[in-house]
Design an enzyme around this catalytic site. Structure first.
Site, PDB file in Angstrom:
ATOM      1  N   ASP A 100     -11.511   2.956   3.608  1.00  0.00           N
ATOM      2  CA  ASP A 100     -11.854   1.289   3.505  1.00  0.00           C
ATOM      3  C   ASP A 100     -13.115   1.318   3.507  1.00  0.00           C
ATOM      4  O   ASP A 100     -13.587   0.004   3.148  1.00  0.00           O
ATOM      5  CB  ASP A 100     -11.204   0.586   4.776  1.00  0.00           C
ATOM      6  CG  ASP A 100     -10.110  -0.358   4.419  1.00  0.00           C
ATOM      7  OD1 ASP A 100      -9.609  -0.592   3.410  1.00  0.00           O
ATOM      8  OD2 ASP A 100      -9.385  -0.849   5.419  1.00  0.00           O
ATOM      9  N   LYS A 149       0.879  -1.102   0.113  1.00  0.00           N
ATOM     10  CA  LYS A 149       0.068   0.048  -0.228  1.00  0.00           C
ATOM     11  C   LYS A 149       1.036   1.392  -0.032  1.00  0.00           C
ATOM     12  O   LYS A 149       0.660   2.070  -0.715  1.00  0.00           O
ATOM     13  CB  LYS A 149      -0.807   0.012   1.227  1.00  0.00           C
ATOM     14  CG  LYS A 149      -2.173  -0.955   1.054  1.00  0.00           C
ATOM     15  CD  LYS A 149      -3.083  -1.271   2.320  1.00  0.00           C
ATOM     16  CE  LYS A 149      -4.030  -2.340   2.080  1.00  0.00           C
ATOM     17  NZ  LYS A 149      -4.431  -2.810   3.211  1.00  0.00           N
ATOM     18  N   GLN A 197      -4.896  -1.295   9.381  1.00  0.00           N
ATOM     19  CA  GLN A 197      -4.718  -2.564   8.902  1.00  0.00           C
ATOM     20  C   GLN A 197      -5.121  -3.690   9.877  1.00  0.00           C
ATOM     21  O   GLN A 197      -4.941  -3.687  11.105  1.00  0.00           O
ATOM     22  CB  GLN A 197      -3.017  -2.985   8.565  1.00  0.00           C
ATOM     23  CG  GLN A 197      -2.921  -4.285   8.042  1.00  0.00           C
ATOM     24  CD  GLN A 197      -3.602  -4.344   6.586  1.00  0.00           C
ATOM     25  OE1 GLN A 197      -3.484  -3.560   5.746  1.00  0.00           O
ATOM     26  NE2 GLN A 197      -4.268  -5.507   6.308  1.00  0.00           N
TER      27      GLN A 197
END
Ligand code: NDP
Length: 292
Positions: free
Chosen positions: A120, A53, A97
Site C-alpha cells: 500500500d 482485491k 484494509q
C-alpha cells in the site's frame, strides 16, 4: 469536448500485463507472487474492496491470502498477525484494509509491516523513500493517477500540476511522484486562498478532496488534463443514489483537454496498481528483475 480518460480500459490493460508477468515468474523462476489482505471487522465498504482485491489477485494468477478477523481482535494480536505475515516467504505483499476499529492504532499496525512487503506504500520508510527518490513502494491511487496522466501525455516534464487535497494517501504522495516526473507541483487544501485561480494555472489538475462537484468548469484551464480522485455518493432529484467526483464533470468536459469520469476513472486503477506493487515486491524480495 475533452477526451474521456477510460480508467477501466487502462486498468484492464495493466492487469493483463501483470498476469503475463506472473506467468513468466511462475514458468521461469518458480515464483508465484502472494498478497495477504487483512480485514478487521465488518465494515460493508471494506468488505466490498477486499472481495475485489481477492478476486483480481487470483485472476492475475497470484496467491491470495485472506485474513478476516473479528472486530474484537486486540492490537497485540493484530501485531502478532503482521509479524507472522512478515516472516512468511509465501507472502510478498501485506495490505491491512483501513479503517481499523478505534481500539487499534492504524499507524502502529502499518509501520509494523516489513517495508518491502508494504504494497500500500503507507509505511513511514516508504514515505521517506518516495520523498527522497529511493526505490520503494508508492501508494496505489497516486500511482494510478500518474498512469492516467501519462496515457494522455507520456512526458510530463515542465507541466504545472495542481493537486487539491493534501492527504497522506493521495495528495502528498502524488506530489512526490509528480516531482519525479519533473512537474512543477502545487498542493492546495482547505486553507488555500483563491483556490479557483490556483486551479486555473494547472496543466494537470487533480481533485482529491471528497466534496462533490467542488471544482467548477471555470476553474479549469482550457486544454488541461483533469484527474478526479473523489468518490462521493449523492442523492439525485429522483431520490436515487449516484457516484460523483470532486469535479463538476458536466462543466469541465467542455474546457479540459482530457478528463477522468467518476466512476470509471481513477477508481479501477487502484487495485491494478496494488497488483503491480505486489509483483514488484516479489521480484525485489527474490532479487529477480521485473519482467517486461
Ligand atoms: P481526506 O479527507 O484525507 O483529505 C481531503 C483533502 O481535501 C484535505 O487535504 C483537505 O484539506 C482538502 N479539502 C477539503 N475541503 C476542501 C475545500 N473546500 N477546498 C480545498 N481543499 C479541501 O481525503 P482523501 O485524500 O482520503 O480522499 C479524497 C477523495 O478521494 C475522497 O472522495 C475519497 O473517497 C477519494 N479516494 C478515492 C480513491 C480511489 O481509489 N479512487 C482512493 C482514495 C481516496 P485540509 O488538509 O486543509 O483539511
Amino acid at each position: 469536448m475533452a477526451q474521456i480518460i477510460d480508467g477501466k480500459a487502462i486498468a484492464a490493460e495493466i492487469r493483463q500485463h501483470i498476469a503475463n508477468q506472473v506467468q513468466f515468474l511462475k514458468t521461469n523462476h518458480n515464483l508465484t507472487p502472494g498478497l495477504s489482505v487483512v480485514l478487521i471487522g465488518e465494515n460493508p465498504a471494506s468488505q466490498v474492496y477486499v472481495r475485489n482485491k481477492v478476486i483480481q489477485t487470483t485472476n492475475a494468477g497470484m496467491n491470495s491470502f485472506h485474513h478476516q478477523k473479528d472486530a474484537t481482535i486486540s492490537e497485540t494480536e493484530t501485531l502478532d498477525l503482521i509479524d507472522q505475515l512478515n516472516a512468511d516467504a509465501q507472502v510478498n505483499g501485506i495490505l491491512v484494509q483501513l479503517p481499523l476499529p478505534a481500539h487499534i492504532n492504524a499507524d502502529k499496525i502499518i509501520n509494523a509491516i516489513e517495508p518491502d512487503k508494504d504494497v500500500d506504500g503507507f509505511h513511514v520508510v516508504n514515505t521517506g523513500r518516495l520523498t527522497i527518490g529511493l526505490q520503494g513502494m508508492a501508494p496505489c491511487t497516486p500511482l494510478g493517477c500518474v498512469e492516467l496522466m501519462k496515457s494522455v501525455k507520456a512526458d510530463l516534464t515542465g507541466c504545472n500540476a495542481v493537486i487539491v487535497g493534501r492527504s497522506n494517501i493521495v495528495g502528498k504522495p502524488l506530489a512526490a511522484l509528480l516531482l519525479r516526473e519533473h512537474c512543477t507541483v502545487t498542493i492546495a487544501h482547505s486553507r488555500t486562498k483563491k483556490l479557483n485561480e490556483v486551479c486555473m494555472g494547472a496543466d494537470i489538475l487533480v481533485a482529491a478532496v471528497g466534496q462533490p462537484n467542488l471544482v467548477k468548469g471555470s476553474w479549469v484551464k482550457p486544454g488541461a488534463t483533469v484527474i478526479d480522485v473523489g468518490i462521493n455518493r449523492i442523492e439525485t432529484e429522483s431520490g436515487k443514489m449516484k457516484l460523483v467526483g470532486d469535479v463538476n464533470f458536466a462543466e469541465a468536459q467542455h474546457v479540459a483537454g482530457a478528463i477522468t469520469p467518476v466512476p470509471g476513472g481513477v477508481g479501477p486503477m487502484t487495485i491494478a496498481l496494488l497488483l503491480q506493487n505486489t509483483v514488484r515486491a516479489a521480484c525485489m524480495q527474490h532479487g529477480i528483475p521485473l519482467p517486461d
